[in-house]
Each structure stands twice: as structure tokens, then as C-alpha cells.
Write a protein that holds these residues in place. Sequence first.
Motif, PDB file in Angstrom:
ATOM      1  N   ASN A 110      77.889 -18.090  10.178  1.00 50.31           N
ATOM      2  CA  ASN A 110      77.069 -17.720   9.028  1.00 50.31           C
ATOM      3  C   ASN A 110      76.537 -16.295   9.112  1.00 50.31           C
ATOM      4  OD1 ASN A 110      77.235 -20.108   7.601  1.00 50.31           O
ATOM      5  ND2 ASN A 110      75.435 -21.005   8.571  1.00 50.31           N
ATOM      6  N   TYR A 111      76.873 -15.608  10.169  1.00 58.65           N
ATOM      7  CA  TYR A 111      76.287 -14.293  10.400  1.00 58.65           C
ATOM      8  C   TYR A 111      77.323 -13.187  10.272  1.00 58.65           C
ATOM      9  CZ  TYR A 111      72.498 -16.985  12.615  1.00 58.65           C
ATOM     10  OH  TYR A 111      71.490 -17.866  12.880  1.00 58.65           O
ATOM     11  N   ASN A 112      76.940 -12.135   9.579  1.00 59.20           N
ATOM     12  CA  ASN A 112      77.690 -10.898   9.697  1.00 59.20           C
ATOM     13  C   ASN A 112      77.353 -10.287  11.055  1.00 59.20           C
ATOM     14  OD1 ASN A 112      78.592 -11.201   7.017  1.00 59.20           O
ATOM     15  ND2 ASN A 112      76.803 -10.102   6.235  1.00 59.20           N
ATOM     16  N   MET A 113      78.315  -9.630  11.657  1.00 59.25           N
ATOM     17  CA  MET A 113      78.126  -9.077  12.996  1.00 59.25           C
ATOM     18  C   MET A 113      78.461  -7.596  13.013  1.00 59.25           C
ATOM     19  SD  MET A 113      77.163 -11.691  14.791  1.00 59.25           S
ATOM     20  CE  MET A 113      77.324 -11.025  16.447  1.00 59.25           C
ATOM     21  N   ALA A 114      77.897  -6.901  13.986  1.00 60.84           N
ATOM     22  CA  ALA A 114      78.155  -5.465  14.073  1.00 60.84           C
ATOM     23  C   ALA A 114      78.003  -4.976  15.499  1.00 60.84           C
ATOM     24  CB  ALA A 114      77.199  -4.702  13.171  1.00 60.84           C
ATOM     25  N   TRP A 115      78.559  -3.809  15.724  1.00 62.40           N
ATOM     26  CA  TRP A 115      78.350  -3.061  16.952  1.00 62.40           C
ATOM     27  C   TRP A 115      77.634  -1.758  16.596  1.00 62.40           C
ATOM     28  CZ3 TRP A 115      79.417  -4.765  21.801  1.00 62.40           C
ATOM     29  CH2 TRP A 115      80.286  -5.863  21.945  1.00 62.40           C
ATOM     30  N   PHE A 116      76.626  -1.449  17.386  1.00 60.95           N
ATOM     31  CA  PHE A 116      75.928  -0.183  17.316  1.00 60.95           C
ATOM     32  C   PHE A 116      76.027   0.461  18.695  1.00 60.95           C
ATOM     33  CE2 PHE A 116      73.591  -0.236  13.254  1.00 60.95           C
ATOM     34  CZ  PHE A 116      73.804  -1.556  12.858  1.00 60.95           C
ATOM     35  N   ARG A 117      75.705   1.737  18.762  1.00 64.14           N
ATOM     36  CA  ARG A 117      75.658   2.411  20.054  1.00 64.14           C
ATOM     37  C   ARG A 117      74.519   3.422  20.070  1.00 64.14           C
ATOM     38  NH1 ARG A 117      81.258   6.038  19.703  1.00 64.14           N
ATOM     39  NH2 ARG A 117      80.488   7.594  18.198  1.00 64.14           N
ATOM     40  N   GLN A 118      74.079   3.699  21.277  1.00 63.83           N
ATOM     41  CA  GLN A 118      73.007   4.667  21.441  1.00 63.83           C
ATOM     42  C   GLN A 118      73.268   5.510  22.677  1.00 63.83           C
ATOM     43  OE1 GLN A 118      69.056   2.996  21.471  1.00 63.83           O
ATOM     44  NE2 GLN A 118      68.171   4.928  20.828  1.00 63.83           N
ATOM     45  N   ALA A 119      73.405   6.801  22.443  1.00 62.36           N
ATOM     46  CA  ALA A 119      73.581   7.751  23.541  1.00 62.36           C
ATOM     47  C   ALA A 119      72.214   8.287  23.948  1.00 62.36           C
ATOM     48  CB  ALA A 119      74.489   8.891  23.095  1.00 62.36           C
ATOM     49  N   PRO A 120      72.074   8.789  25.165  1.00 64.63           N
ATOM     50  CA  PRO A 120      70.781   9.322  25.617  1.00 64.63           C
ATOM     51  C   PRO A 120      70.256  10.397  24.678  1.00 64.63           C
ATOM     52  CG  PRO A 120      72.280   9.111  27.458  1.00 64.63           C
ATOM     53  CD  PRO A 120      73.085   8.830  26.238  1.00 64.63           C
ATOM     54  N   GLY A 121      69.005  10.236  24.275  1.00 63.09           N
ATOM     55  CA  GLY A 121      68.381  11.231  23.420  1.00 63.09           C
ATOM     56  C   GLY A 121      68.773  11.176  21.964  1.00 63.09           C
ATOM     57  N   LYS A 122      69.576  10.186  21.598  1.00 53.75           N
ATOM     58  CA  LYS A 122      70.030  10.073  20.215  1.00 53.75           C
ATOM     59  C   LYS A 122      69.584   8.753  19.608  1.00 53.75           C
ATOM     60  CE  LYS A 122      74.067  13.085  20.617  1.00 53.75           C
ATOM     61  NZ  LYS A 122      75.520  13.232  20.329  1.00 53.75           N
ATOM     62  N   GLU A 123      69.622   8.688  18.290  1.00 54.82           N
ATOM     63  CA  GLU A 123      69.287   7.457  17.600  1.00 54.82           C
ATOM     64  C   GLU A 123      70.451   6.463  17.697  1.00 54.82           C
ATOM     65  OE1 GLU A 123      66.309   9.248  14.129  1.00 54.82           O
ATOM     66  OE2 GLU A 123      68.253   8.392  13.600  1.00 54.82           O
ATOM     67  N   ARG A 124      70.101   5.199  17.553  1.00 52.60           N
ATOM     68  CA  ARG A 124      71.131   4.165  17.553  1.00 52.60           C
ATOM     69  C   ARG A 124      71.954   4.309  16.270  1.00 52.60           C
ATOM     70  NH1 ARG A 124      69.473  -1.727  19.648  1.00 52.60           N
ATOM     71  NH2 ARG A 124      68.583  -0.280  21.190  1.00 52.60           N
ATOM     72  N   GLU A 125      73.266   4.277  16.423  1.00 53.33           N
ATOM     73  CA  GLU A 125      74.130   4.478  15.263  1.00 53.33           C
ATOM     74  C   GLU A 125      75.105   3.326  15.077  1.00 53.33           C
ATOM     75  OE1 GLU A 125      76.973   7.645  15.286  1.00 53.33           O
ATOM     76  OE2 GLU A 125      77.567   7.316  17.372  1.00 53.33           O
ATOM     77  N   PHE A 126      75.462   3.120  13.824  1.00 55.54           N
ATOM     78  CA  PHE A 126      76.405   2.083  13.444  1.00 55.54           C
ATOM     79  C   PHE A 126      77.812   2.457  13.899  1.00 55.54           C
ATOM     80  CE2 PHE A 126      78.209  -1.255  10.970  1.00 55.54           C
ATOM     81  CZ  PHE A 126      79.312  -0.744  10.298  1.00 55.54           C
ATOM     82  N   CYS A 176      75.602  -5.304  20.489  1.00 56.45           N
ATOM     83  CA  CYS A 176      76.066  -6.263  19.506  1.00 56.45           C
ATOM     84  C   CYS A 176      74.856  -6.731  18.702  1.00 56.45           C
ATOM     85  CB  CYS A 176      76.715  -7.437  20.249  1.00 56.45           C
ATOM     86  SG  CYS A 176      77.246  -8.796  19.231  1.00 56.45           S
ATOM     87  N   ALA A 177      75.044  -6.943  17.392  1.00 57.48           N
ATOM     88  CA  ALA A 177      73.932  -7.360  16.550  1.00 57.48           C
ATOM     89  C   ALA A 177      74.402  -8.383  15.521  1.00 57.48           C
ATOM     90  CB  ALA A 177      73.329  -6.154  15.841  1.00 57.48           C
ATOM     91  N   ALA A 178      73.488  -9.275  15.164  1.00 55.57           N
ATOM     92  CA  ALA A 178      73.783 -10.331  14.191  1.00 55.57           C
ATOM     93  C   ALA A 178      72.857 -10.212  12.985  1.00 55.57           C
ATOM     94  CB  ALA A 178      73.616 -11.704  14.829  1.00 55.57           C
ATOM     95  N   GLN A 179      73.467 -10.319  11.829  1.00 55.54           N
ATOM     96  CA  GLN A 179      72.748 -10.246  10.563  1.00 55.54           C
ATOM     97  C   GLN A 179      72.757 -11.646   9.965  1.00 55.54           C
ATOM     98  OE1 GLN A 179      74.734  -8.214   7.235  1.00 55.54           O
ATOM     99  NE2 GLN A 179      73.038  -6.771   7.194  1.00 55.54           N
ATOM    100  N   THR A 180      71.591 -12.241   9.779  1.00 59.34           N
ATOM    101  CA  THR A 180      71.497 -13.650   9.396  1.00 59.34           C
ATOM    102  C   THR A 180      71.715 -13.852   7.909  1.00 59.34           C
ATOM    103  OG1 THR A 180      69.110 -13.463   9.228  1.00 59.34           O
ATOM    104  CG2 THR A 180      70.007 -14.243  11.325  1.00 59.34           C
TER     105      THR A 180
END
Length: 126
Positions: free
Chosen positions: A31-47, A96-100
Amino acid sequence: QVQLEESGGGLVQAGDSLRLSCAASGHTFYNYNMAWFRQAPGKEREFVAGVSWSGGTKSYGDSVKGRFTISRDNAKNTVYLQMSSLKPEDTAVYYCAAQTTTDWAEESNLDEYTYWGQGTQVTVSS
């Protein structure tokens, strides 16, 4: 409640490939949409990439289009990120992230995701 656990990160060289996995607990993964994000040092988390509940719709961040592929196996409660032609700028912690929801909108907005894993480190050397 959903728990997400990423695996598959590591140290690779530029040009190599790597596959990340995200295993989800719970009975409603499909039932969930799923995604991957990443975050490098000193940067914002990005899709990085997103996949709809059925696997039928996918989207990618501009920096990874043509190199990364997201997929999911609802029978195994797992989402994957196949990464190819890796570059040093891909170095980051990958989450990894889940969107309900099964509605496909705002998939690149991290505020729309309810559950997050602890992350796995990917380091690409030049």
C-alpha cells in the motif's frame, strides 16, 4: 508501523555498479509508495528515485537518470536500487523511505514520507 532496513552499501570505484536493498516489515508494504533518498556530508537530503505501490510508475532525480533503476518486489516486501556507472559525486548515505499512500504525487518531497530507514553508506572512489 513499518520498519525499513537498508543493505548493500559499500566502497566501490568509479564506473562500478552496486545494488541496494530495503527490506520492510509489516503487512501493508504493497500500500506504500517507496523511494530512495541520499545525503552527502554538508548537503541536504535529495530525492534519488521513487516507485509507486504497484511498481508501475517510477521517477528519478535528474542526477541519476539513465544510471539508476528502482524496482520493488511486493511478495518479498523489498525495494531495490540498482546503481550503475557510479561517480564519486554519488557518494552519500542512502535512505529508503515509505509514503503511506497509493496516490502518486509529491514523490520527490521528503516531507511526504512517513517511515525512514537508518541508511547505508555508499562511497565511490575516483
